[in-house]
Design an enzyme around this catalytic site. Structure first.
Site, PDB file in Angstrom:
ATOM      1  N   HIS A  93     -87.523  59.692   1.503  1.00 55.88           N
ATOM      2  CA  HIS A  93     -88.566  59.788   1.007  1.00 55.88           C
ATOM      3  C   HIS A  93     -88.820  57.524   1.154  1.00 55.88           C
ATOM      4  CE1 HIS A  93     -92.847  58.556  -0.100  1.00 55.88           C
ATOM      5  NE2 HIS A  93     -92.792  59.785  -0.368  1.00 55.88           N
ATOM      6  N   GLU A  95     -89.984  55.797   0.616  1.00 54.06           N
ATOM      7  CA  GLU A  95     -89.915  54.498  -0.732  1.00 54.06           C
ATOM      8  C   GLU A  95     -88.911  53.978  -0.921  1.00 54.06           C
ATOM      9  OE1 GLU A  95     -92.950  56.550  -2.843  1.00 54.06           O
ATOM     10  OE2 GLU A  95     -94.707  55.987  -1.639  1.00 54.06           O
ATOM     11  N   GLU A 165     -94.014  62.470   7.779  1.00 56.81           N
ATOM     12  CA  GLU A 165     -95.444  61.391   6.545  1.00 56.81           C
ATOM     13  C   GLU A 165     -94.733  60.231   7.660  1.00 56.81           C
ATOM     14  OE1 GLU A 165     -95.025  62.969   2.427  1.00 56.81           O
ATOM     15  OE2 GLU A 165     -93.192  61.624   2.205  1.00 56.81           O
ATOM     16  N   GLY A 171    -100.253  57.511   0.445  1.00 54.49           N
ATOM     17  CA  GLY A 171    -100.662  56.754  -0.597  1.00 54.49           C
ATOM     18  C   GLY A 171    -101.898  55.374   0.201  1.00 54.49           C
ATOM     19  N   SER A 209    -101.445  61.090   2.161  1.00 50.42           N
ATOM     20  CA  SER A 209    -102.732  61.439   2.028  1.00 50.42           C
ATOM     21  C   SER A 209    -103.651  63.222   2.063  1.00 50.42           C
ATOM     22  CB  SER A 209    -103.809  60.062   2.379  1.00 50.42           C
ATOM     23  OG  SER A 209    -103.351  59.237   2.409  1.00 50.42           O
TER      24      SER A 209
HETATM   25  P1  PGA Z   1     -99.963  60.526  -0.888  1.00 45.31           P
HETATM   26  O1  PGA Z   1     -98.117  60.450  -0.911  1.00 45.31           O
HETATM   27  O2  PGA Z   1    -100.117  62.479  -0.501  1.00 45.31           O
HETATM   28  O3  PGA Z   1    -100.292  60.187  -1.883  1.00 45.31           O
HETATM   29  O4  PGA Z   1    -100.190  60.298   0.237  1.00 45.31           O
HETATM   30  C1  PGA Z   1     -97.322  61.383   0.519  1.00 45.31           C
HETATM   31  C2  PGA Z   1     -95.483  61.091   0.093  1.00 45.31           C
HETATM   32  O5  PGA Z   1     -95.411  59.576  -0.347  1.00 45.31           O
HETATM   33  O6  PGA Z   1     -95.077  62.149  -0.584  1.00 45.31           O
END
Ligand code: PGA
Length: 251
Positions: A93, A95, A165, A171, A209
């Protein structure tokens, strides 16, 4: 053509054990039929045990995994600890890549570890805003795929679920347009064509999102086989609305 979907919720660092149990019970009650739609939730580690057997309709995954089975790795989670509790593992991911500095070489080891333990990897890939603005999106995607899948056999690659992504859409409330998403999904499928037979069977999810309002247009794209959802997966109403939309398209 009939489409199948995976609708996955990534709760990130949200929800206590009690909140997780309540959510799964409520969602299970709300879903009447989910033919053609696989539902996954990636809860925090602390909730996995309590919710792993709560619903037949909802599969559970882990948000991370370490590439060693045991030992002196404070704070890490071993595949042996996840076995029989989860069927899926989120790997790479953005993050984890950005905040926790995970490298493609780490992710390659994590994918191999997950496969060795019969856990299905959900591999996240995506570009930053700067990379997109410099026109380097596809180059970035190719580099991640090449490095993350290094040394894997075709059969192993086929059991991976991919999630595109774009980092700038996570986010932020900003979503890739359906056409932008389809372009990258089509490109990923083309890259996979060089590695496996029947790449059309591979699930490629879109994340960034995703909300009830934009889910129909995104999920209607040819190469989008589902969604990985952060924010909107924390509310039963929003998440179940996206599941409903996917059920309608899957029919
Ligand atoms: P989000 O996150 O839908 O809040 O943009 C997606 C993700 O991080 O998998």
């Amino acid at each position: 053509m009939k489409k199948e979907f995976i609708i996955a919720g990534n709760w990130k660092m949200n929800k206590t054990v009690e909140e997780s149990i309540d959510f799964i019970k409520e969602l299970d009650d709300k879903i009447e039929a989910n033919e053609g739609v696989r539902i996954l939730i990636f809860p925090p580690f602390t909730s996995i045990y309590s919710i792993s057997n709560l619903s037949d309709k909802i599969k559970i995954g882990s948000q991370n995994i370490f590439y060693e089975d045991r030992g002196a790795y404070t704070g890490e989670i071993s595949p042996l600890m996840l076995k029989n509790l989860v069927d899926y593992v989120l790997i790479g991911h953005s993050e984890r890549r950005e905040i926790f500095k995970e490298l493609d070489s780490d992710l390659n080891k994590k994918i191999k570890t997950a496969l060795r333990h019969k856990l299905n990897p959900v591999l996240c890939i995506g570009e930053t805003l700067e990379q997109r603005e410099r026109g380097e999106t596809l180059k970035r995607i190719k580099k991640q795929i090449d490095e993350d899948l290094k040394g894997l056999k075709a059969q192993e690659i086929k059991s991976i679920i991919f999630a595109y992504e774009p980092i700038w859409a996570i986010g932020t409330g900003e979503t890739a347009s359906p056409a932008q998403a389809q372009e990258v999904h089509g490109f990923i499928r083309k890259l996979l064509e060089e590695k496996v037979e029947n790449p059309e069977d591979i699930f490629i999810l879109y994340g960034g999102s995703v909300k009830p309002e934009n889910s129909f247009d995104l999920l209607s794209q040819k190469d989008i086989n589902g969604a990985l959802i952060g924010g909107a997966s924390l509310k039963v109403d929003l998440f179940s609305a996206i599941i409903e939309t996917s059920c309608k398209i899957a029919k």
